[in-house]
Design a protein around this motif. Structure first.
Motif, mmCIF file in Angstrom:
data_model
loop_
_atom_site.group_PDB
_atom_site.id
_atom_site.type_symbol
_atom_site.label_atom_id
_atom_site.label_comp_id
_atom_site.label_asym_id
_atom_site.label_seq_id
_atom_site.Cartn_x
_atom_site.Cartn_y
_atom_site.Cartn_z
ATOM 1 N N THR A 117 9.604 -43.506 8.969
ATOM 2 C CA THR A 117 8.743 -42.347 8.742
ATOM 3 C C THR A 117 8.002 -42.471 7.429
ATOM 4 O O THR A 117 6.807 -42.155 7.341
ATOM 5 N N LEU A 118 8.667 -42.949 6.371
ATOM 6 C CA LEU A 118 7.963 -43.138 5.110
ATOM 7 C C LEU A 118 6.825 -44.129 5.271
ATOM 8 O O LEU A 118 5.714 -43.891 4.775
ATOM 9 N N LYS A 119 7.065 -45.235 5.960
ATOM 10 C CA LYS A 119 5.991 -46.207 6.162
ATOM 11 C C LYS A 119 4.812 -45.566 6.882
ATOM 12 O O LYS A 119 3.646 -45.762 6.510
ATOM 13 N N ARG A 120 5.095 -44.760 7.897
ATOM 14 C CA ARG A 120 4.014 -44.110 8.650
ATOM 15 C C ARG A 120 3.244 -43.149 7.757
ATOM 16 O O ARG A 120 2.015 -43.102 7.796
ATOM 17 N N TRP A 121 3.965 -42.378 6.944
ATOM 18 C CA TRP A 121 3.289 -41.449 6.044
ATOM 19 C C TRP A 121 2.419 -42.201 5.044
ATOM 20 O O TRP A 121 1.292 -41.774 4.749
ATOM 21 N N ASP A 123 1.133 -45.170 5.519
ATOM 22 C CA ASP A 123 -0.006 -45.691 6.288
ATOM 23 C C ASP A 123 -1.098 -44.634 6.414
ATOM 24 O O ASP A 123 -2.291 -44.928 6.265
ATOM 25 N N ASP A 124 -0.663 -43.398 6.695
ATOM 26 C CA ASP A 124 -1.613 -42.312 6.957
ATOM 27 C C ASP A 124 -2.159 -41.683 5.684
ATOM 28 O O ASP A 124 -3.222 -41.045 5.711
ATOM 29 N N GLY A 125 -1.400 -41.791 4.588
ATOM 30 C CA GLY A 125 -1.807 -41.168 3.342
ATOM 31 C C GLY A 125 -1.392 -39.715 3.223
ATOM 32 O O GLY A 125 -1.795 -39.029 2.274
ATOM 33 N N PRO A 132 -0.385 -34.403 0.810
ATOM 34 C CA PRO A 132 -0.340 -35.719 0.158
ATOM 35 C C PRO A 132 1.098 -36.101 -0.156
ATOM 36 O O PRO A 132 1.914 -35.245 -0.511
ATOM 37 N N VAL A 133 1.395 -37.382 -0.015
ATOM 38 C CA VAL A 133 2.739 -37.893 -0.239
ATOM 39 C C VAL A 133 2.757 -38.709 -1.525
ATOM 40 O O VAL A 133 1.901 -39.568 -1.739
ATOM 41 N N ALA A 221 5.975 -53.632 3.561
ATOM 42 C CA ALA A 221 4.841 -52.713 3.689
ATOM 43 C C ALA A 221 4.818 -51.703 2.544
ATOM 44 O O ALA A 221 5.807 -51.006 2.301
ATOM 45 N N HIS A 222 3.711 -51.650 1.814
ATOM 46 C CA HIS A 222 3.472 -50.710 0.719
ATOM 47 C C HIS A 222 4.337 -50.972 -0.504
ATOM 48 O O HIS A 222 4.320 -50.163 -1.444
ATOM 49 N N PHE A 223 5.068 -52.072 -0.519
ATOM 50 C CA PHE A 223 5.912 -52.404 -1.657
ATOM 51 C C PHE A 223 5.354 -53.651 -2.332
ATOM 52 O O PHE A 223 4.983 -54.609 -1.656
#
Length: 254
Positions: A117-121, A123-125, A132-133, A221-223
């Motif tokens: 879920t964190l990765k998806r958030w 991804d979506d921003g 906003p996250v 991803a994102h790291f």
């Protein structure tokens, strides 16, 4: 060949007699040839151990036979050699020091967010409600310097006990946002998330299992960079392998 199994695990649960638990676990871990650290306090247990796979899993099975630790989840990684030099089993005031005795995770966790879920958030921003996250790194500054999530808040902590004062100084920056606290394996961000909710922040999550669990599920991803660990491996890449064994890990530069 990676033949040494490394585990990290913790559980916040009431332990009435930490000394008795220490006296039971220390010889058992020693007989099994395990090295690493086991911290025990009235608030729970925190452990980092390594050894032969069958020995590690036997120890975990023994621990889980105690009703207080049934279902204890351990994050696993592998190494070619033993990353610890000795076995330490210690009783402490807290298994992770915050100096806020009123913060009792055993009495109720803050909401936990799974890695997918964190990765998806990210991804979506934004989160599922459009907020906003922001990710908040609750680790010490030298750990953050080795790797963290893109754009993560970093309050330059020298030690975790500085987190309450840092939160007081920066709380207004978090208003109106969804905050996901994270750390290496989940223990620091669990206490941090509870404190933030008690400070009046409404949309706070802890990253379940920390960076290590995120790597298992979402990879790099994102790291950016590597994850610092407190043993001789020092840095793990997104495959949960020692980063210095292969600098082309795909995790991004430090």
């Amino acid at each position: 060949m990676n033949s040494v199994l490394n585990i990290s695990a913790y559980r916040f649960v009431g332990i009435a007699d930490p000394l008795a638990l220490r006296d039971r676990l220390a010889p058992r871990a020693g007989v099994l040839g395990l090295l690493g650290t086991i911290l025990i306090a009235r608030e729970g247990i925190n452990l980092f151990l390594a050894g032969a796979p069958e020995a590690v899993r036997t120890f975990l099975d023994d621990l889980r036979a105690d009703g207080r630790f049934t279902g204890l989840e351990a994050k696993e990684s592998w190494s070619q050699r033993q990353p610890f030099r000795k076995l330490l089993v210690k009783v402490k005031r807290e298994i992770i020091r915050m100096n806020r005795p009123a913060i009792q995770p055993a009495a109720g966790r803050a909401p936990a967010l799974d890695a997918a879920t964190l990765k998806r958030w990210l991804d979506d921003g934004h989160d599922d409600e459009g907020r906003p996250v922001v990710t908040l790194d609750t680790r010490n500054a030298f750990e953050v310097d080795q790797g963290t999530f893109e754009g993560a808040l970093d309050w330059r902590l020298r030690k975790f006990s500085e987190f309450p004062a840092a939160l007081q100084a920066h709380a207004t920056e978090l208003a109106g946002k969804t905050v996901v606290s994270f750390c290496t394996g989940g223990i620091r961000c669990e206490k941090a998330a509870i404190l933030m909710r008690e400070a009046g922040l409404d949309h706070v999550w802890q990253l379940d299992g920390g960076i290590l669990k995120y790597f298992e599920t979402a990879g790099a991803a994102h790291f950016r960079g590597h994850c610092f660990v407190f043993d001789e491996r020092e840095l793990l890449d997104a495959r949960l392998a020692p980063a210095n064994a292969d600098q082309d890990s795909g995790c991004g530069g430090v």
